[in-house]
Design a protein around this motif. Structure first.
Motif, short mmCIF file in Angstrom:
data_model
loop_
_atom_site.label_atom_id
_atom_site.label_comp_id
_atom_site.label_asym_id
_atom_site.label_seq_id
_atom_site.Cartn_x
_atom_site.Cartn_y
_atom_site.Cartn_z
N CYS A 192 0.82 -1.22 0.00
CA CYS A 192 0.00 0.00 0.00
C CYS A 192 0.86 1.26 0.00
N ASP A 193 1.91 1.27 0.81
CA ASP A 193 2.75 2.46 0.89
C ASP A 193 3.38 2.80 -0.45
N VAL A 196 0.61 4.01 -2.92
CA VAL A 196 0.17 5.37 -2.61
C VAL A 196 1.23 6.39 -3.04
N GLN A 197 2.49 6.08 -2.78
CA GLN A 197 3.56 7.00 -3.19
C GLN A 197 3.58 7.19 -4.70
N LEU A 200 0.67 9.42 -5.70
CA LEU A 200 0.90 10.81 -5.34
C LEU A 200 1.92 11.47 -6.28
N GLU A 228 -8.11 9.79 -6.53
CA GLU A 228 -8.80 9.72 -5.24
C GLU A 228 -9.61 8.43 -5.14
N LEU A 231 -7.19 5.60 -4.50
CA LEU A 231 -6.64 5.67 -3.14
C LEU A 231 -7.64 5.15 -2.11
N SER A 235 -6.92 1.64 0.30
CA SER A 235 -6.63 1.94 1.70
C SER A 235 -6.65 0.66 2.51
#
Length: 261
Positions: A192-193, A196-197, A200, A228, A231, A235
């Motif tokens: 997930c990290d 997400v990076q 972004l 969005e 994301l 989550s």
């Protein structure tokens, strides 16, 4: 700015439009949102239940680069555009008009988002398996379509930016799509990290391209909306609710991909 402060302005029902900053975006709430839609731009209004004040509030949002247009429009219409601080702008002398209650009622009729805790699902194991498969397919379809749309924008940007920004953007888009594809086929776990990076970074690159006039405002807003949506799906809370009680073999909905290990 917290909700209580916003409501202090909005309860006056005056001839002012209050704009408040929310990270990269700006918002107008309640009566300000109504006047904003009447005199400026007709962005899609939304509503959600704010537990802190126990009210269903309406609002609309827009990106920061719209502020210059609002300032120009205010001057042309004879309004007073005043920057209070970095998080608050007031547009004064905006003529009040009737119809706020009817307008708000119409917005409230739209299925709402809420920050109230969701009740736990009581679906059966079989239903959970079906929901997991559907969610995985929707995630893959959303990411795949987003990548195709975004990739088609890159060749249209100026050559000056195509390689430093465009090439990096394409690599990030492919990485995200590959990551999700391998995850739903149970070749790799979902990081997930890392995901997400990457998302972004994609958002930042498109924001730069918008500021450099390489993609339009509508294109930037569409890309941001899709990011969005992705994301929210990836989550940790959403993933736990979708995969609880479902085995790896049962939740796969795409042809299995061979992998080492």
């Amino acid at each position: 700015m917290n909700t209580e402060d916003i409501l202090k302005f909005e309860n006056n029902d005056g001839n002012e439009v209050h704009l408040v900053r929310d990270r990269l975006f700006w918002q107008a709430w309640e009566h300000s949102a109504f006047l904003f839609s009447k005199y400026f731009l007709k962005y899609q209004p939304h509503h959600k239940f704010i537990q802190k004040v126990a009210k269903d509030l309406v609002y609309l949002g827009f990106p920061k680069n719209v502020l210059s247009d609002l300032q120009l429009t205010s001057k042309q219409k004879g309004f007073v555009y005043e920057v209070i601080d970095d998080d608050h702008i007031v547009i004064r002398n905006v003529p009040n008009v009737d119809g706020y209650d009817e307008w708000k009622s119409g917005v409230l009729s739209i299925p709402k988002s809420t920050d109230q805790p969701k009740k736990e699902s009581k679906s059966t194991p079989k239903e959970q398996k079906k929901e997991a498969k559907t969610s995985e397919y929707l995630l893959y379809r959303l990411v795949f379509d987003f990548t195709v749309y975004s990739s088609n924008l890159v060749p249209k940007i100026n050559r000056i930016y195509r390689f430093p920004i465009g090439e990096r953007l394409l690599n990030a888009l492919v990485d995200v799509t590959e990551h999700v594809y391998l995850y739903i086929n149970h070749v790799n776990k979902l990081d997930c990290d890392s995901l997400v990076q990457s998302l972004l970074r994609i958002r930042l690159d498109f924001r730069l391209l918008n500021e450099l006039h390489q993609v339009s405002l509508n294109q930037w807003m569409f890309v941001n909306q899709k990011i969005e949506e992705i994301l929210k799906i990836v989550s940790p809370e959403s993933l736990r609710s979708r995969t609880q009680g479902v085995s790896n073999e049962e939740s796969s909905i795409l042809p299995a991909t061979s992998g080492n290990g």
